[in-house]
Design a protein around this motif. Structure first.
Motif, PDB file in Angstrom:
ATOM      1  N   ALA A   1     111.980  77.545  37.163  1.00 36.53           N
ATOM      2  CA  ALA A   1     111.065  77.250  38.918  1.00 36.53           C
ATOM      3  C   ALA A   1     109.821  77.826  38.563  1.00 36.53           C
ATOM      4  O   ALA A   1     108.483  76.612  38.981  1.00 36.53           O
ATOM      5  N   ARG A   2     109.364  78.632  38.094  1.00 32.99           N
ATOM      6  CA  ARG A   2     107.848  79.893  37.644  1.00 32.99           C
ATOM      7  C   ARG A   2     107.210  78.391  36.485  1.00 32.99           C
ATOM      8  O   ARG A   2     105.770  77.632  36.811  1.00 32.99           O
ATOM      9  N   LEU A   3     108.334  78.355  35.389  1.00 30.33           N
ATOM     10  CA  LEU A   3     108.121  76.758  34.423  1.00 30.33           C
ATOM     11  C   LEU A   3     107.228  75.267  34.851  1.00 30.33           C
ATOM     12  O   LEU A   3     106.303  75.053  35.033  1.00 30.33           O
ATOM     13  N   ARG A   4     108.376  74.468  36.537  1.00 31.47           N
ATOM     14  CA  ARG A   4     107.975  73.702  36.938  1.00 31.47           C
ATOM     15  C   ARG A   4     106.317  73.865  37.679  1.00 31.47           C
ATOM     16  O   ARG A   4     105.756  73.051  37.871  1.00 31.47           O
ATOM     17  N   ALA A   5     106.353  74.910  38.235  1.00 33.92           N
ATOM     18  CA  ALA A   5     105.463  75.846  38.851  1.00 33.92           C
ATOM     19  C   ALA A   5     103.643  75.581  38.224  1.00 33.92           C
ATOM     20  O   ALA A   5     102.391  75.196  38.728  1.00 33.92           O
ATOM     21  N   GLU A   6     103.804  76.397  37.122  1.00 30.22           N
ATOM     22  CA  GLU A   6     102.312  76.639  37.026  1.00 30.22           C
ATOM     23  C   GLU A   6     102.836  76.032  35.388  1.00 30.22           C
ATOM     24  O   GLU A   6     101.264  76.281  35.068  1.00 30.22           O
ATOM     25  N   GLY A   7     103.631  75.229  34.467  1.00 32.77           N
ATOM     26  CA  GLY A   7     103.805  74.818  33.487  1.00 32.77           C
ATOM     27  C   GLY A   7     102.511  73.413  33.584  1.00 32.77           C
ATOM     28  O   GLY A   7     102.197  72.945  34.856  1.00 32.77           O
ATOM     29  N   LEU A   8     101.169  73.321  32.229  1.00 32.04           N
ATOM     30  CA  LEU A   8     100.743  72.057  32.638  1.00 32.04           C
ATOM     31  C   LEU A   8     101.498  70.808  31.616  1.00 32.04           C
ATOM     32  O   LEU A   8     102.038  70.815  30.815  1.00 32.04           O
ATOM     33  N   VAL A   9     101.751  69.854  32.465  1.00 33.06           N
ATOM     34  CA  VAL A   9     102.470  68.717  31.849  1.00 33.06           C
ATOM     35  C   VAL A   9     101.211  67.809  30.770  1.00 33.06           C
ATOM     36  O   VAL A   9     100.208  67.909  31.374  1.00 33.06           O
ATOM     37  N   GLU A  10     101.832  67.665  29.445  1.00 31.46           N
ATOM     38  CA  GLU A  10     100.776  66.700  28.595  1.00 31.46           C
ATOM     39  C   GLU A  10     101.598  66.077  27.529  1.00 31.46           C
ATOM     40  O   GLU A  10     102.558  65.743  27.486  1.00 31.46           O
ATOM     41  N   GLU A  11     100.728  64.442  28.362  1.00 31.46           N
ATOM     42  CA  GLU A  11     101.201  63.518  28.093  1.00 31.46           C
ATOM     43  C   GLU A  11     100.880  62.950  26.664  1.00 31.46           C
ATOM     44  O   GLU A  11     100.846  61.744  26.190  1.00 31.46           O
ATOM     45  N   GLY A  12      99.470  63.710  25.968  1.00 31.07           N
ATOM     46  CA  GLY A  12      99.255  63.575  24.505  1.00 31.07           C
ATOM     47  C   GLY A  12      98.465  64.519  23.634  1.00 31.07           C
ATOM     48  O   GLY A  12      98.595  65.732  24.907  1.00 31.07           O
ATOM     49  N   PHE A  13      98.284  64.048  22.885  1.00 33.26           N
ATOM     50  CA  PHE A  13      96.983  65.490  22.032  1.00 33.26           C
ATOM     51  C   PHE A  13      96.597  64.652  20.574  1.00 33.26           C
ATOM     52  O   PHE A  13      96.236  63.394  20.991  1.00 33.26           O
TER      53      PHE A  13
ATOM     54  N   ASP B   1      88.867  63.897  12.724  1.00 33.70           N
ATOM     55  CA  ASP B   1      88.258  64.359  11.648  1.00 33.70           C
ATOM     56  C   ASP B   1      87.222  64.939  11.929  1.00 33.70           C
ATOM     57  O   ASP B   1      86.313  64.623  10.627  1.00 33.70           O
ATOM     58  N   GLY B   2      86.384  65.559  13.088  1.00 31.20           N
ATOM     59  CA  GLY B   2      85.489  66.073  12.283  1.00 31.20           C
ATOM     60  C   GLY B   2      84.026  65.278  13.095  1.00 31.20           C
ATOM     61  O   GLY B   2      83.164  65.561  13.832  1.00 31.20           O
ATOM     62  N   GLU B   3      84.242  64.003  13.426  1.00 28.06           N
ATOM     63  CA  GLU B   3      83.848  63.057  14.067  1.00 28.06           C
ATOM     64  C   GLU B   3      83.876  62.703  15.316  1.00 28.06           C
ATOM     65  O   GLU B   3      83.412  61.902  16.520  1.00 28.06           O
ATOM     66  N   ARG B   4      85.358  62.704  15.750  1.00 26.87           N
ATOM     67  CA  ARG B   4      85.786  61.754  16.799  1.00 26.87           C
ATOM     68  C   ARG B   4      87.176  62.065  17.119  1.00 26.87           C
ATOM     69  O   ARG B   4      87.591  62.740  16.429  1.00 26.87           O
ATOM     70  N   LEU B   5      87.401  61.815  18.152  1.00 29.18           N
ATOM     71  CA  LEU B   5      89.362  62.252  18.554  1.00 29.18           C
ATOM     72  C   LEU B   5      89.687  60.862  18.639  1.00 29.18           C
ATOM     73  O   LEU B   5      89.769  59.760  19.770  1.00 29.18           O
ATOM     74  N   ILE B   6      91.275  61.215  18.249  1.00 24.89           N
ATOM     75  CA  ILE B   6      92.034  60.465  17.165  1.00 24.89           C
ATOM     76  C   ILE B   6      93.300  60.182  18.815  1.00 24.89           C
ATOM     77  O   ILE B   6      93.818  61.466  18.328  1.00 24.89           O
ATOM     78  N   ARG B   7      93.081  59.998  20.168  1.00 27.13           N
ATOM     79  CA  ARG B   7      94.782  60.678  20.777  1.00 27.13           C
ATOM     80  C   ARG B   7      95.524  59.638  20.593  1.00 27.13           C
ATOM     81  O   ARG B   7      96.127  58.410  20.405  1.00 27.13           O
ATOM     82  N   ILE B   8      96.778  60.303  20.550  1.00 28.29           N
ATOM     83  CA  ILE B   8      98.315  60.179  20.201  1.00 28.29           C
ATOM     84  C   ILE B   8      98.803  60.017  21.710  1.00 28.29           C
ATOM     85  O   ILE B   8      98.924  61.077  22.560  1.00 28.29           O
ATOM     86  N   ASP B   9      99.013  59.038  22.586  1.00 28.47           N
ATOM     87  CA  ASP B   9      99.570  58.705  23.707  1.00 28.47           C
ATOM     88  C   ASP B   9     100.854  59.168  23.615  1.00 28.47           C
ATOM     89  O   ASP B   9     102.225  58.000  23.234  1.00 28.47           O
ATOM     90  N   VAL B  10     101.316  59.856  23.790  1.00 27.29           N
ATOM     91  CA  VAL B  10     102.479  60.521  23.708  1.00 27.29           C
ATOM     92  C   VAL B  10     103.639  60.011  25.086  1.00 27.29           C
ATOM     93  O   VAL B  10     104.870  59.705  24.542  1.00 27.29           O
ATOM     94  N   ALA B  11     103.277  59.888  25.669  1.00 28.60           N
ATOM     95  CA  ALA B  11     104.101  59.984  27.022  1.00 28.60           C
ATOM     96  C   ALA B  11     104.365  57.562  26.806  1.00 28.60           C
ATOM     97  O   ALA B  11     105.697  57.207  27.118  1.00 28.60           O
ATOM     98  N   ASN B  12     102.800  57.270  26.992  1.00 27.35           N
ATOM     99  CA  ASN B  12     103.073  55.740  26.853  1.00 27.35           C
ATOM    100  C   ASN B  12     104.210  55.486  25.121  1.00 27.35           C
ATOM    101  O   ASN B  12     104.558  54.694  25.774  1.00 27.35           O
ATOM    102  N   LEU B  13     104.132  55.967  24.325  1.00 26.59           N
ATOM    103  CA  LEU B  13     104.629  55.694  22.938  1.00 26.59           C
ATOM    104  C   LEU B  13     106.002  55.652  22.933  1.00 26.59           C
ATOM    105  O   LEU B  13     107.028  55.924  22.757  1.00 26.59           O
ATOM    106  N   THR B  14     106.478  56.813  24.116  1.00 25.74           N
ATOM    107  CA  THR B  14     107.919  58.381  24.415  1.00 25.74           C
ATOM    108  C   THR B  14     108.076  57.470  25.431  1.00 25.74           C
ATOM    109  O   THR B  14     109.680  58.068  25.429  1.00 25.74           O
ATOM    110  N   GLY B  15     107.735  57.680  26.680  1.00 27.10           N
ATOM    111  CA  GLY B  15     108.128  57.810  27.674  1.00 27.10           C
ATOM    112  C   GLY B  15     108.998  58.737  27.894  1.00 27.10           C
ATOM    113  O   GLY B  15     108.878  59.669  28.737  1.00 27.10           O
TER     114      GLY B  15
END
Length: 389
Positions: free
Chosen positions: A63-75, A79-93
């Motif tokens: 219950a508390r996990l669901r209420a307070e946890g943050l859902v992360e769909e990617g990370f 490389d020092g200049e840019r962010l390379i997003r790994i879209d975990v939700a779309n790539l794995t469901g």
């Protein structure tokens, strides 16, 4: 005292297993060297795979996990200049959940009395006996008095430095280890995260990680030589280093603040085989350590517990000896795959002392390849979100 299963260690692995066994009407007792306040004071990881979330849900303790946890769909990889997003939700469901290991432990600890799970804290001089037979037992001292628990199985959830693994004879033990030449200097601060998703950064100056515990609490890391001391790193010095290593986009959104906690954690990859010997089963850090790159430690412990609970339930409910005999092979298959992912990500995102210009160029090329390859991103996402159990 007599019980069916004696669990050594009341961290998240031991408590989770205890709750699962009680839910299956298997009698068990958990013993722990530390006091509850000490356990809850430890700062640990907070990225939860599906296996960990699902086990908490199965127990009705989410219950508390669901209420307070943050859902992360990617990370992100930087490389020092840019962010390379790994879209975990779309790539794995699937997604991961940000919820601190300390909070998982608190939820399991708080539910123990009402669920009838006996947890004995503050024990000393724990020793395991007769693990090769059908009547093992564990002894300990509590408030100066010697105590003994007789059980059918002993489960070592007592971490890397506990006595359980050491009870397995040297003649059958195999150890695999890689000690890394750096540690992670971590800072915890009550400031909003610089990004809504985690950032793993590889910079010419070294590795950095931006993560969070909540919308108002952030956890950052930089890698440092093992010779470094925490007291030589002021808050200002850490924030300055993070701003450089994480790159301009993250730095522009970074809020600085006083540290709540600072520490340096050494990194290692470690696997102990076998994870079962006779009537002793090992779970979690008692059997394996992964570098924190990729956030596999707690989740690997949860998958061990899943396999152990299934095996013990099959034994006590159906007299299935094969289930217990097969525990180690099932657990280790997932352990080694997770070790591979953490090792690979560590190699990709960190600068090693022996690395020269060629190795650095290979890291840059690999990150550039990942940025444009759906196949590469899918492989990373599948491992990050958690392989099937």
């Amino acid at each position: 005292m007599k019980t069916q299963v004696a669990i050594i260690g009341a961290g998240p692995a031991g408590l989770l297993l205890g709750h699962l066994l009680k839910a299956a009407k298997i009698d068990c007792v958990v013993i722990e060297r530390q006091k509850p306040n000490y356990i809850l004071g430890r700062i640990r990881a907070g990225v939860l795979e599906r296996i960990t979330v699902d086990l908490m849900a199965r127990l009705g303790l989410d219950a508390r996990l669901r209420a307070e946890g943050l859902v992360e769909e990617g990370f992100n990889l930087a490389d020092g200049e840019r962010l390379i997003r790994i879209d975990v939700a779309n790539l794995t469901g699937k997604t991961v959940l940000i919820y601190g290991q300390t909070e998982i432990t608190r939820d399991l600890m708080d539910a123990a009395p009402e669920r009838g799970l006996t947890v004995i804290y503050g024990v000393n001089d724990v020793a395991l006996f007769d693990i090769e037979g059908d009547a093992p037992y564990v002894t300990y001292s509590l408030d100066g008095a010697q105590q003994r628990i007789d059980a059918r199985f002993l489960i070592g959830c007592d971490g890397f430095h506990g006595p359980s693994r050491k009870a397995i004879p040297d003649g059958v033990a195999r150890e695999y280890e890689r000690v890394y030449p750096f540690g992670w200097l971590g800072i915890l601060a009550d400031v909003p995260p610089c990004h809504h998703e985690l950032i793993y950064a590889n910079h010419d100056r070294g590795f950095a990680l931006a993560s969070m515990r909540s919308h108002a609490r952030s956890r950052y890391y930089v890698d440092v030589a093992l010779s470094e001391k925490v007291e030589d790193w002021s808050d200002e010095r850490i924030w300055d280093e993070l701003a450089v290593r994480l790159g301009p986009e993250a730095a522009a959104n970074m809020t600085r603040g006083p540290s709540i906690e600072k520490s340096i954690a050494p990194l290692r990859s470690y696997v102990f085989e076998p994870m079962r010997h006779g009537s002793l089963l090992l779970c979690g850090d008692a059997a394996h350590i992964v570098p924190p790159t990729g956030a596999k430690g707690l989740n690997l412990a949860a998958s061990d517990v899943h396999y152990a609970a299934e095996a013990l339930t099959a034994f006590f409910q159906r007299n299935d000896n094969d289930a217990v005999a097969g525990y180690a092979a099932r657990a280790l298959a997932r352990v080694w795959k997770s070790e591979r992912f953490s090792w690979t990500l560590t190699k990709l995102m960190h600068r090693f002392p022996e690395d020269g210009p060629f190795e650095r160029a290979m890291q840059v090329a690999e990150l550039d390849y990942i940025s444009g390859s759906v196949a590469a991103q899918t492989s990373i996402a599948e491992n990050y979100v958690g392989l099937p159990v």
